[in-house]
Scaffold this motif. Structure first.
Motif, PDB file in Angstrom:
ATOM      1  N   CYS A 126     -35.717  69.095   0.019  1.00  0.00           N
ATOM      2  CA  CYS A 126     -35.501  70.509   0.303  1.00  0.00           C
ATOM      3  C   CYS A 126     -34.397  70.648   1.348  1.00  0.00           C
ATOM      4  O   CYS A 126     -34.455  70.000   2.397  1.00  0.00           O
TER       5      CYS A 126
ATOM      6  N   ILE B 235     -34.087  73.437  -9.280  1.00  0.00           N
ATOM      7  CA  ILE B 235     -35.212  73.442  -8.336  1.00  0.00           C
ATOM      8  C   ILE B 235     -35.281  74.775  -7.602  1.00  0.00           C
ATOM      9  O   ILE B 235     -34.261  75.326  -7.183  1.00  0.00           O
ATOM     10  N   GLU B 236     -36.494  75.250  -7.407  1.00  0.00           N
ATOM     11  CA  GLU B 236     -36.745  76.415  -6.555  1.00  0.00           C
ATOM     12  C   GLU B 236     -37.575  75.946  -5.371  1.00  0.00           C
ATOM     13  O   GLU B 236     -38.588  75.262  -5.529  1.00  0.00           O
ATOM     14  N   TRP B 237     -37.132  76.324  -4.175  1.00  0.00           N
ATOM     15  CA  TRP B 237     -37.778  75.866  -2.950  1.00  0.00           C
ATOM     16  C   TRP B 237     -38.498  77.019  -2.250  1.00  0.00           C
ATOM     17  O   TRP B 237     -38.040  78.166  -2.292  1.00  0.00           O
ATOM     18  N   ASN B 238     -39.575  76.675  -1.586  1.00  0.00           N
ATOM     19  CA  ASN B 238     -40.168  77.573  -0.583  1.00  0.00           C
ATOM     20  C   ASN B 238     -39.501  77.231   0.745  1.00  0.00           C
ATOM     21  O   ASN B 238     -39.853  76.246   1.399  1.00  0.00           O
TER      22      ASN B 238
ATOM     23  N   LEU C 297     -41.481  72.233  -1.960  1.00  0.00           N
ATOM     24  CA  LEU C 297     -41.142  72.434  -3.362  1.00  0.00           C
ATOM     25  C   LEU C 297     -41.977  73.559  -3.965  1.00  0.00           C
ATOM     26  O   LEU C 297     -43.202  73.556  -3.850  1.00  0.00           O
ATOM     27  N   ALA C 298     -41.308  74.502  -4.615  1.00  0.00           N
ATOM     28  CA  ALA C 298     -42.022  75.574  -5.328  1.00  0.00           C
ATOM     29  C   ALA C 298     -42.200  75.186  -6.791  1.00  0.00           C
ATOM     30  O   ALA C 298     -43.313  75.075  -7.284  1.00  0.00           O
ATOM     31  N   ARG C 299     -41.083  74.970  -7.490  1.00  0.00           N
ATOM     32  CA  ARG C 299     -41.153  74.558  -8.896  1.00  0.00           C
ATOM     33  C   ARG C 299     -39.836  73.907  -9.277  1.00  0.00           C
ATOM     34  O   ARG C 299     -38.805  74.102  -8.619  1.00  0.00           O
ATOM     35  N   VAL C 300     -39.890  73.121 -10.326  1.00  0.00           N
ATOM     36  CA  VAL C 300     -38.694  72.435 -10.794  1.00  0.00           C
ATOM     37  C   VAL C 300     -38.647  72.476 -12.314  1.00  0.00           C
ATOM     38  O   VAL C 300     -39.659  72.284 -13.000  1.00  0.00           O
ATOM     39  N   ASP C 301     -37.470  72.736 -12.839  1.00  0.00           N
ATOM     40  CA  ASP C 301     -37.208  72.640 -14.276  1.00  0.00           C
ATOM     41  C   ASP C 301     -36.477  71.325 -14.513  1.00  0.00           C
ATOM     42  O   ASP C 301     -35.312  71.176 -14.137  1.00  0.00           O
ATOM     43  N   ASP C 302     -37.160  70.364 -15.096  1.00  0.00           N
ATOM     44  CA  ASP C 302     -36.582  69.038 -15.294  1.00  0.00           C
ATOM     45  C   ASP C 302     -36.187  68.784 -16.749  1.00  0.00           C
ATOM     46  O   ASP C 302     -35.971  67.636 -17.158  1.00  0.00           O
TER      47      ASP C 302
ATOM     48  N   LYS D 163     -42.796  64.566  -8.262  1.00  0.00           N
ATOM     49  CA  LYS D 163     -42.761  65.636  -7.265  1.00  0.00           C
ATOM     50  C   LYS D 163     -43.556  65.191  -6.038  1.00  0.00           C
ATOM     51  O   LYS D 163     -44.704  64.773  -6.167  1.00  0.00           O
TER      52      LYS D 163
END
Length: 753
Positions: free
Chosen positions: A265, A315-318, A272-277, A291
């Motif tokens: 991050c 990737i989307e982060w908090n 980590l919020a979510r990831v598109d792999d 993860k």
């Protein structure tokens, strides 16, 4: 040097395996003797009473200066050393310190070889296993390598280990020949009896030596009798490093091993919020996506696959509360703490306020030093194989026991189930005192059914380092009519590394590392008040950096001493000389350095010369820097250093360490800076975290003062003393006083103002 420098002999390898498996010291010593078919001498006094108390002559265990049967001495800690001599006569030193370029793999064997009377190139080395009791360093409070302590730690214990082994071997030969041991002597790995012409190689004596009672208080050689210590000696580890056979953590290759590229991050404290792999999994060679907390690891059959996969992640982060953190906020809070905070007193002499009231002149200044990255040449890496019943770790670390602790914390296994394979370090600088990268590798490894090497790219390394703290200092001096300081007040504000790294040492709000040098000046100052205010930079992680506290303290003190000299209208060298009467070793190095640098005559326009003096790490240091300033650009032309580090073991190591420290420091002084905006580091590679290039390196002269004092440290003084010598030289060249680093940006700002 034989391959044994990197790969252990049989007995040492057995000792390593035993230590890693957590067996008792009794078993460790017996195992080593049995596996090597020879003599294993162990010397340990640290943590007496906490371990085995096996009879000395049964297991060949010796307490330095005793026979292993004395009553424990609570609170007394001394270092450990192990010498193995097998039947072939091979000598193996189980090395209590790691090698990260500082020369321990040459200088520490020199101590053994000197007293044991063997050729230096006959001593092979094996990494010590993690064992906090056996390899306890009382100067550092654990099994660590750092703080310029390796020679100071080993100076007497390793020499005594060699001397005791020599005396035992001589006694064994004398018994066989039925002569007085006093008529025998050792030389080149043999015992000789001149009267009869008999000689016995050490290897032929080890079985008999195992039956000889261990002597107490074996005398050590007098310095006048040294044949190796103090002589310039080529580095033993250089050939392997030149031909590529030396093994660093990055060189680990295991059957079935896979590779992981990490994406952390970007914001400190984020998760980590979510990831598109989807796209990452389509990259040829990508085998798995893992993860972990604040990161995603892409596992690949090779590094390129893992790196390409990492680049393909979405990737989307908090980002969390630190997402708006900036340098303006960090520095503002430091400044407020410096003005209003309650300081923990590090030193208080005399009546400072009364002395200020009586002073003729007052000088005040604020100094600032930035966050700095370590940027080790070997990128951060760790290879792990986590299984249900065991865990192996391959890494180059300065803290092997903390590596075991990390393994226990992440895997839930017992310490004896964690095996650490330590390697040469491609630069430490304090970065490898930390285990954050090891912890992350273990978390990844738990999800991978194979050995996995976790690599940080240079960008990940710089943006997810643990940084030298940003420090903010307010300092004042009151001068009498002659310009001499009669009042001195220094407040230091910044993060406390000690509070995190060694909590018991952080007492009553005082961090001894943060105030080092500042609280123990070599100058004669009658009224002093030095205090410290802890101010943490929110989520920005901080850690030790080469030179530790003295790097920060020396820059402030030696720059400010120059300011006082200017206020007193006195030459800065003469000003220092007048204050060093009670510290003759500091005065001497100042004289040596300034004579060698030809201090005094004027220099051409645009050039300047600056000086600094430092007492730290048990050594005395003086440095003169010559610089040229052209259109705001600074070039360091020449650096002259005088070093009194007590008795020198290897002058070539001392010279190399000073040179390396100076080069490392120039990079930081001229350009080094990590800045935080929106909770993330703005620098990402050597393009914007610049290091000195070979064509920019100055001429560096090192003058070693001959001394009979006990050895001091040498790995960090060159780095710690450089900054003020350069900034003082810039002032001499330009008339611009720089109180904030790095000088490149500050000088540009000052000249454009």
């Amino acid at each position: 040097m034989s391959q044994g420098l990197i790969e252990a002999g049989k007995g040492a390898g057995a000792a390593r395996a035993a230590g890693s498996a957590g067996v008792s010291r009794r078993t460790f010593l017996k195992l080593g003797a049995a596996a090597g078919g020879g003599l294993l001498l162990g010397f340990s006094v640290g943590a007496l009473g906490q371990g085995d108390t096996t009879d000395a002559n049964a297991a060949r265990k010796s307490v330095i200066g005793g026979d292993g049967n004395e009553a424990p001495q609570p609170g007394v800690f001394e270092p450990n050393a192990f010498v193995q001599i097998d039947r072939a006569g091979k000598v193996t030193l189980i090395m209590p310190k790691v090698e990260m370029g500082q020369g321990t793999y040459t200088s520490l064997p020199m101590l053994i070889a000197e007293e044991l009377e063997v050729p230096l190139d006959s001593v092979t080395i094996d990494h010590a296993p993690p064992d906090a009791k056996l390899f306890f360093d009382p100067l550092l409070g654990g099994q660590l390598t750092g703080g310029s302590t390796s020679i100071r730690y080993a100076w007497e214990p390793l020499r005594r280990a060699g001397a005791t082994a020599r005396v035992v071997l001589i006694a064994a030969a004398a018994q066989q020949w039925q002569v007085d041991p006093a008529t025998c002597h050792a030389k080149n790995g043999e015992v000789l009896h001149d009267a009869s012409g008999r000689r016995a190689p050490y290897g032929s004596l080890v079985d008999a030596a195992a039956k000889v009672p261990l002597p107490q208080n074996v005398p050590l050689k007098a310095p006048k009798d040294f044949t190796l210590i103090g002589k310039p000696t080529k580095r033993l580890d250089s050939p392997e490093k030149v031909d590529g056979s030396a093994l660093f953590g990055l060189d680990v290759r295991l059957p079935g091993m896979v590779y992981a590229a990490i994406v952390n991050c970007p914001v400190f404290g984020g998760t980590l919020a979510r990831v598109d792999d989807t796209h990452a999994k389509q990259i040829p060679g990508v085998t798995q996506i893992v993860k972990v907390d604040n990161a995603v690891a892409v596992i690949g059959a090779h590094t390129w696959a893992a790196k390409r996969g990492a680049a393909a992640l979405v990737i989307e982060w908090n980002e969390g509360a630190a997402a708006q953190l900036s340098m303006r906020q960090i520095v503002g809070e430091l400044a407020e703490a410096a003005q209003n905070g309650q300081g923990a007193v590090a030193r208080k002499d005399g009546d400072v306020q009364q002395a200020f009231g009586a002073a003729k002149t007052r000088v005040d200044a604020v100094y600032q030093q930035p966050f700095l990255a370590h940027a080790t040449m070997e990128p951060m890496n760790c290879t792990v194989h986590v299984r249900a019943d065991a865990c192996e770790i391959w890494v180059g670390t300065q803290v092997p026991t903390r590596t075991v602790d990390a393994g226990v914390a992440v895997t839930g296994l017992k310490p004896e189930q964690i095996v650490v394979h330590n390697h040469l370090l491609g630069g430490g600088f304090g970065r490898r005192l930390e285990v954050d990268h090891i912890t992350q590798a273990l978390k990844v490894g738990k999800a991978v059914n194979a050995p996995v090497k976790v690599l940080y790219t240079r960008e990940e390394d710089i943006q997810h380092d643990m940084y030298r703290p940003y420090y903010y200092d307010r300092i004042s001096a009151g001068l009498d009519a002659n310009g001499k300081p009669v009042a001195w007040q220094h407040r230091i504000v910044g993060s406390s590394i000690i509070a995190r790294f060694a909590p018991p040492v952080f007492k009553n709000g005082l961090d001894p590392d943060a105030v080092e040098v500042a609280s123990d000046l070599p100058y004669d100052l009658p009224n002093q008040l030095v205090d410290y205010v802890r101010q943490e930079p929110h989520t920005v992680p901080t850690a030790f950096w080469r030179g530790v506290g003295p790097t920060r303290g020396t820059f402030v003190v030696e720059s400010f001493i120059d300011e006082c000299a200017v206020a007193a209208k006195t030459d800065p060298v003469l000003y220092r000389r007048n204050l060093l009467g009670k510290t003759p070793r500091a005065l001497n190095v100042l004289d040596v350095a300034t004579r060698a640098a030809n201090w005094g005559p004027p220099v051409p326009k645009g050039q300047g010369r600056g000086v600094s003096v430092m007492h730290a790490f048990g050594s005395y240091f003086a440095m003169v820097a010559d610089v040229t300033v052209t259109n705001g650009e600074v070039r360091v032309n020449r650096v002259v250093c005088a070093v009194d580090c007590g008795m020198s073991v290897n002058p070539e190591t001392i010279e190399a360490q000073v040179q390396g420290g100076v080069v490392f420091a120039i990079s930081a002084v001229l350009w080094g800076e990590v800045t935080i905006e929106r909770g993330r580091v703005t620098q990402n590679n050597f393009t914007d975290y610049r290091v000195l290039r070979i064509d920019e390196a100055p001429r560096i002269e090192v003058h070693i003062v001959q001394s009979t004092e006990a050895p001091g440290g040498i790995g960090e003084p060159g780095t710690a003393a450089l900054a003020p010598a350069v900034t003082n030289a810039i002032y001499a060249a330009t008339g611009t006083r720089l109180r904030q680093l790095p000088v490149g940006r500050q000088l540009m700002n000052a000249q454009s103002a």
